[in-house]
Design a protein around this motif. Structure first.
Motif, PDB file in Angstrom:
ATOM      1  N   VAL A 151     -79.938   6.643 -73.210  1.00  0.00           N
ATOM      2  CA  VAL A 151     -80.304   5.809 -71.754  1.00  0.00           C
ATOM      3  C   VAL A 151     -81.606   6.262 -70.489  1.00  0.00           C
ATOM      4  CG1 VAL A 151     -78.867   4.568 -69.491  1.00  0.00           C
ATOM      5  CG2 VAL A 151     -77.761   4.496 -71.808  1.00  0.00           C
ATOM      6  N   LEU A 152     -81.954   5.764 -70.110  1.00  0.00           N
ATOM      7  CA  LEU A 152     -82.877   6.195 -68.514  1.00  0.00           C
ATOM      8  C   LEU A 152     -81.744   6.091 -67.760  1.00  0.00           C
ATOM      9  CD1 LEU A 152     -85.844   7.003 -68.633  1.00  0.00           C
ATOM     10  CD2 LEU A 152     -86.501   4.804 -67.521  1.00  0.00           C
ATOM     11  N   THR A 153     -81.098   7.045 -67.597  1.00  0.00           N
ATOM     12  CA  THR A 153     -80.602   6.880 -66.401  1.00  0.00           C
ATOM     13  C   THR A 153     -81.598   7.136 -64.803  1.00  0.00           C
ATOM     14  OG1 THR A 153     -80.189   9.247 -66.222  1.00  0.00           O
ATOM     15  CG2 THR A 153     -78.658   8.087 -67.247  1.00  0.00           C
ATOM     16  N   LEU A 179     -92.649   4.495 -83.973  1.00  0.00           N
ATOM     17  CA  LEU A 179     -91.977   5.328 -82.204  1.00  0.00           C
ATOM     18  C   LEU A 179     -92.315   6.878 -82.234  1.00  0.00           C
ATOM     19  CD1 LEU A 179     -89.372   2.386 -82.480  1.00  0.00           C
ATOM     20  CD2 LEU A 179     -91.294   3.189 -80.063  1.00  0.00           C
ATOM     21  N   ARG A 180     -92.335   7.454 -81.630  1.00  0.00           N
ATOM     22  CA  ARG A 180     -92.836   9.115 -81.211  1.00  0.00           C
ATOM     23  C   ARG A 180     -91.073   9.439 -80.191  1.00  0.00           C
ATOM     24  NH1 ARG A 180     -98.477  10.128 -79.948  1.00  0.00           N
ATOM     25  NH2 ARG A 180     -99.656   8.352 -81.310  1.00  0.00           N
ATOM     26  N   LEU A 181     -90.936  10.709 -80.696  1.00  0.00           N
ATOM     27  CA  LEU A 181     -90.043  10.858 -79.690  1.00  0.00           C
ATOM     28  C   LEU A 181     -90.394  10.987 -78.571  1.00  0.00           C
ATOM     29  CD1 LEU A 181     -86.749  13.109 -79.673  1.00  0.00           C
ATOM     30  CD2 LEU A 181     -89.076  14.830 -80.055  1.00  0.00           C
ATOM     31  N   GLY A 182     -89.591  10.972 -77.481  1.00  0.00           N
ATOM     32  CA  GLY A 182     -89.801  10.625 -76.705  1.00  0.00           C
ATOM     33  C   GLY A 182     -89.786   9.648 -75.895  1.00  0.00           C
ATOM     34  N   ASP A 183     -90.499   8.542 -76.801  1.00  0.00           N
ATOM     35  CA  ASP A 183     -91.076   7.416 -76.059  1.00  0.00           C
ATOM     36  C   ASP A 183     -90.024   6.261 -75.692  1.00  0.00           C
ATOM     37  OD1 ASP A 183     -93.279   7.115 -77.505  1.00  0.00           O
ATOM     38  OD2 ASP A 183     -92.358   5.955 -78.741  1.00  0.00           O
ATOM     39  N   ILE A 184     -90.668   5.283 -73.947  1.00  0.00           N
ATOM     40  CA  ILE A 184     -89.282   5.231 -73.176  1.00  0.00           C
ATOM     41  C   ILE A 184     -89.795   3.382 -73.560  1.00  0.00           C
ATOM     42  CG2 ILE A 184     -88.760   4.357 -71.134  1.00  0.00           C
ATOM     43  CD1 ILE A 184     -88.481   7.600 -72.014  1.00  0.00           C
ATOM     44  N   ILE A 185     -88.600   2.917 -73.905  1.00  0.00           N
ATOM     45  CA  ILE A 185     -88.604   1.525 -74.443  1.00  0.00           C
ATOM     46  C   ILE A 185     -88.054   1.027 -73.129  1.00  0.00           C
ATOM     47  CG2 ILE A 185     -87.470  -0.091 -76.019  1.00  0.00           C
ATOM     48  CD1 ILE A 185     -87.761   2.324 -78.157  1.00  0.00           C
ATOM     49  N   THR A 186     -88.584   0.081 -72.411  1.00  0.00           N
ATOM     50  CA  THR A 186     -88.937  -1.160 -71.764  1.00  0.00           C
ATOM     51  C   THR A 186     -88.261  -2.471 -71.492  1.00  0.00           C
ATOM     52  OG1 THR A 186     -90.872  -1.543 -70.785  1.00  0.00           O
ATOM     53  CG2 THR A 186     -89.847   0.846 -70.354  1.00  0.00           C
ATOM     54  N   LYS A 187     -88.821  -2.441 -72.804  1.00  0.00           N
ATOM     55  CA  LYS A 187     -88.467  -4.184 -73.126  1.00  0.00           C
ATOM     56  C   LYS A 187     -88.590  -4.898 -74.658  1.00  0.00           C
ATOM     57  CE  LYS A 187     -91.262  -6.294 -68.653  1.00  0.00           C
ATOM     58  NZ  LYS A 187     -92.114  -6.809 -68.617  1.00  0.00           N
ATOM     59  N   ILE A 188     -87.914  -6.141 -75.216  1.00  0.00           N
ATOM     60  CA  ILE A 188     -88.067  -6.644 -76.475  1.00  0.00           C
ATOM     61  C   ILE A 188     -87.862  -7.938 -76.068  1.00  0.00           C
ATOM     62  CG2 ILE A 188     -86.672  -6.843 -78.512  1.00  0.00           C
ATOM     63  CD1 ILE A 188     -84.865  -4.974 -77.637  1.00  0.00           C
ATOM     64  N   ASP A 189     -90.190  -7.725 -76.719  1.00  0.00           N
ATOM     65  CA  ASP A 189     -89.781  -9.374 -76.615  1.00  0.00           C
ATOM     66  C   ASP A 189     -89.608 -10.038 -75.302  1.00  0.00           C
ATOM     67  OD1 ASP A 189     -90.744  -9.652 -79.386  1.00  0.00           O
ATOM     68  OD2 ASP A 189     -89.150 -10.333 -79.795  1.00  0.00           O
ATOM     69  N   ASP A 190     -90.541  -9.136 -74.472  1.00  0.00           N
ATOM     70  CA  ASP A 190     -90.447  -9.084 -73.200  1.00  0.00           C
ATOM     71  C   ASP A 190     -89.460  -9.697 -72.016  1.00  0.00           C
ATOM     72  OD1 ASP A 190     -93.304  -9.377 -72.642  1.00  0.00           O
ATOM     73  OD2 ASP A 190     -93.383 -11.745 -73.399  1.00  0.00           O
ATOM     74  N   ASN A 191     -88.606  -9.000 -73.160  1.00  0.00           N
ATOM     75  CA  ASN A 191     -86.412  -9.156 -72.548  1.00  0.00           C
ATOM     76  C   ASN A 191     -86.180  -7.899 -72.057  1.00  0.00           C
ATOM     77  OD1 ASN A 191     -86.191 -11.454 -73.449  1.00  0.00           O
ATOM     78  ND2 ASN A 191     -85.893 -11.338 -75.313  1.00  0.00           N
ATOM     79  N   PRO A 192     -86.084  -7.500 -70.508  1.00  0.00           N
ATOM     80  CA  PRO A 192     -85.829  -6.585 -70.411  1.00  0.00           C
ATOM     81  C   PRO A 192     -85.164  -5.338 -71.103  1.00  0.00           C
ATOM     82  CG  PRO A 192     -85.907  -7.491 -68.664  1.00  0.00           C
ATOM     83  CD  PRO A 192     -86.075  -8.208 -69.334  1.00  0.00           C
ATOM     84  N   VAL A 193     -85.141  -4.147 -71.107  1.00  0.00           N
ATOM     85  CA  VAL A 193     -83.728  -3.556 -71.598  1.00  0.00           C
ATOM     86  C   VAL A 193     -83.255  -2.893 -70.220  1.00  0.00           C
ATOM     87  CG1 VAL A 193     -82.850  -1.228 -72.783  1.00  0.00           C
ATOM     88  CG2 VAL A 193     -84.469  -2.449 -73.680  1.00  0.00           C
ATOM     89  N   GLU A 194     -82.157  -3.380 -69.812  1.00  0.00           N
ATOM     90  CA  GLU A 194     -81.709  -3.180 -68.355  1.00  0.00           C
ATOM     91  C   GLU A 194     -80.502  -1.990 -68.723  1.00  0.00           C
ATOM     92  OE1 GLU A 194     -80.490  -6.754 -66.792  1.00  0.00           O
ATOM     93  OE2 GLU A 194     -82.744  -7.160 -66.077  1.00  0.00           O
ATOM     94  N   ALA A 195     -81.207  -0.862 -69.461  1.00  0.00           N
ATOM     95  CA  ALA A 195     -79.680   0.415 -68.899  1.00  0.00           C
ATOM     96  C   ALA A 195     -80.063   0.998 -68.811  1.00  0.00           C
ATOM     97  CB  ALA A 195     -80.144   0.750 -70.899  1.00  0.00           C
ATOM     98  N   SER A 196     -79.660   1.499 -67.608  1.00  0.00           N
ATOM     99  CA  SER A 196     -79.388   1.797 -66.842  1.00  0.00           C
ATOM    100  C   SER A 196     -78.110   3.494 -65.933  1.00  0.00           C
ATOM    101  CB  SER A 196     -80.241   1.931 -65.269  1.00  0.00           C
ATOM    102  OG  SER A 196     -79.187   1.121 -64.788  1.00  0.00           O
ATOM    103  N   GLN A 197     -77.495   2.848 -67.241  1.00  0.00           N
ATOM    104  CA  GLN A 197     -76.178   4.016 -66.607  1.00  0.00           C
ATOM    105  C   GLN A 197     -75.709   4.186 -67.946  1.00  0.00           C
ATOM    106  OE1 GLN A 197     -75.333   4.707 -63.866  1.00  0.00           O
ATOM    107  NE2 GLN A 197     -77.051   3.780 -63.190  1.00  0.00           N
ATOM    108  N   PRO A 198     -74.809   5.517 -67.844  1.00  0.00           N
ATOM    109  CA  PRO A 198     -74.378   5.901 -69.533  1.00  0.00           C
ATOM    110  C   PRO A 198     -73.372   4.658 -70.122  1.00  0.00           C
ATOM    111  CG  PRO A 198     -73.829   7.669 -67.423  1.00  0.00           C
ATOM    112  CD  PRO A 198     -74.436   6.881 -67.140  1.00  0.00           C
ATOM    113  N   SER A 199     -72.602   4.514 -69.733  1.00  0.00           N
ATOM    114  CA  SER A 199     -71.695   3.035 -70.441  1.00  0.00           C
ATOM    115  C   SER A 199     -73.227   1.965 -71.191  1.00  0.00           C
ATOM    116  CB  SER A 199     -71.229   2.734 -68.958  1.00  0.00           C
ATOM    117  OG  SER A 199     -72.058   1.687 -68.376  1.00  0.00           O
TER     118      SER A 199
END
Length: 237
Positions: free
Chosen positions: A30-32, A59-79
């Motif tokens: 997760v990108l905390t 994909l490469r090591l270190g890439d930050i994935i922010t969206k899947i088909d314009d749907n935001p990946v709203e991950a910000s907490q360990p949970s």
């Protein structure tokens, strides 16, 4: 009333295969807020690629994935660690998705064809030997990647060694990759089972196992004391 219950070892049943789900062959974290700030992405959410299991996804090591088909990946907490996988599982195996990726400070879009999720450790076939007191299971793709075993490396994973048993006394250890038994390769659990049944019939003084432990390859000699016919008759008396 006095009730005497004889408790034996429960047999290992084949757990069967679970339904395959869509999967991107990477591990992510997760990108905390703390990680995002450190990477110069303060205020952003998503997941960071920590391991690439199959390079075909692009994909490469270190890439930050922010969206899947314009749907935001709203991950910000360990949970939120399962959020990315959960979103991907909504698609069908073989479907193509567009991933918005931050790489080297620049945003780009990658078209990724989704594969089938790999088999899990709990799905793999297992065998527990009642004479030497150890349990093995077939190896998963995740095992290969996590332990950095060479592609095509054959063997079975030692999942458990019972304390005080012959395997433990011979220094077989949990996590060992069992590759050979008395010079015979063991590519799967079924082979181990057949060899151990043959050993139980012949009752040799020792069994030599070739294992990989970390970066080392070593031989483990398991000695045993088989019960004699006289002993067995006394037990049955």
């Amino acid at each position: 009333m006095l009730t005497v219950v004889e408790v034996g070892r429960a047999g290992i049943e084949d757990p069967g295969l679970e339904t395959r789900k869509a999967w991107v062959p990477v591990s992510v974290q997760v990108l905390t807020p703390q990680l995002a700030e450190r990477l110069g992405l303060a205020g952003r959410s998503g997941v960071r690629v920590t391991r690439v299991h199959d390079g075909t996804a692009g994909l490469r090591l270190g890439d930050i994935i922010t969206k899947i088909d314009d749907n935001p990946v709203e991950a910000s907490q360990p949970s939120d660690e399962d959020l990315f996988a959960t979103m991907i599982r909504q698609y069908k195996i073989g479907a193509a998705v567009n991933l918005a990726v931050m790489r080297d400070g620049k945003e780009q879009t990658l078209s990724v064809k989704l594969g089938a999720s790999p088999r899990l450790p709990r799905e793999m076939k297992k065998y527990e030997d009642p004479n030497f007191d150890f349990r093995v299971r077939d190896v998963t793709a995740a095992d290969q990647s996590e332990k950095s075993w060479a592609e095509g490396q054959q063997g079975v994973l030692v999942e458990a060694v019972r304390e005080g048993g012959w395997a433990a006394l011979g220094h077989l250890a949990d996590g060992d990759l069992l590759m050979e038994m008395d010079g015979t390769p063991v590519p799967d659990v079924e082979t181990v089972k057949k060899l151990m049944e043959r050993i139980a019939e012949k009752k040799p003084a020792a069994v030599v196992m070739k294992v990989r432990r970390g970066i080392r390859t070593l031989f483990v000699e398991l000695e045993s004391v088989w019960p004699t016919e006289t002993t067995q008759m006394k037990r049955g008396a």
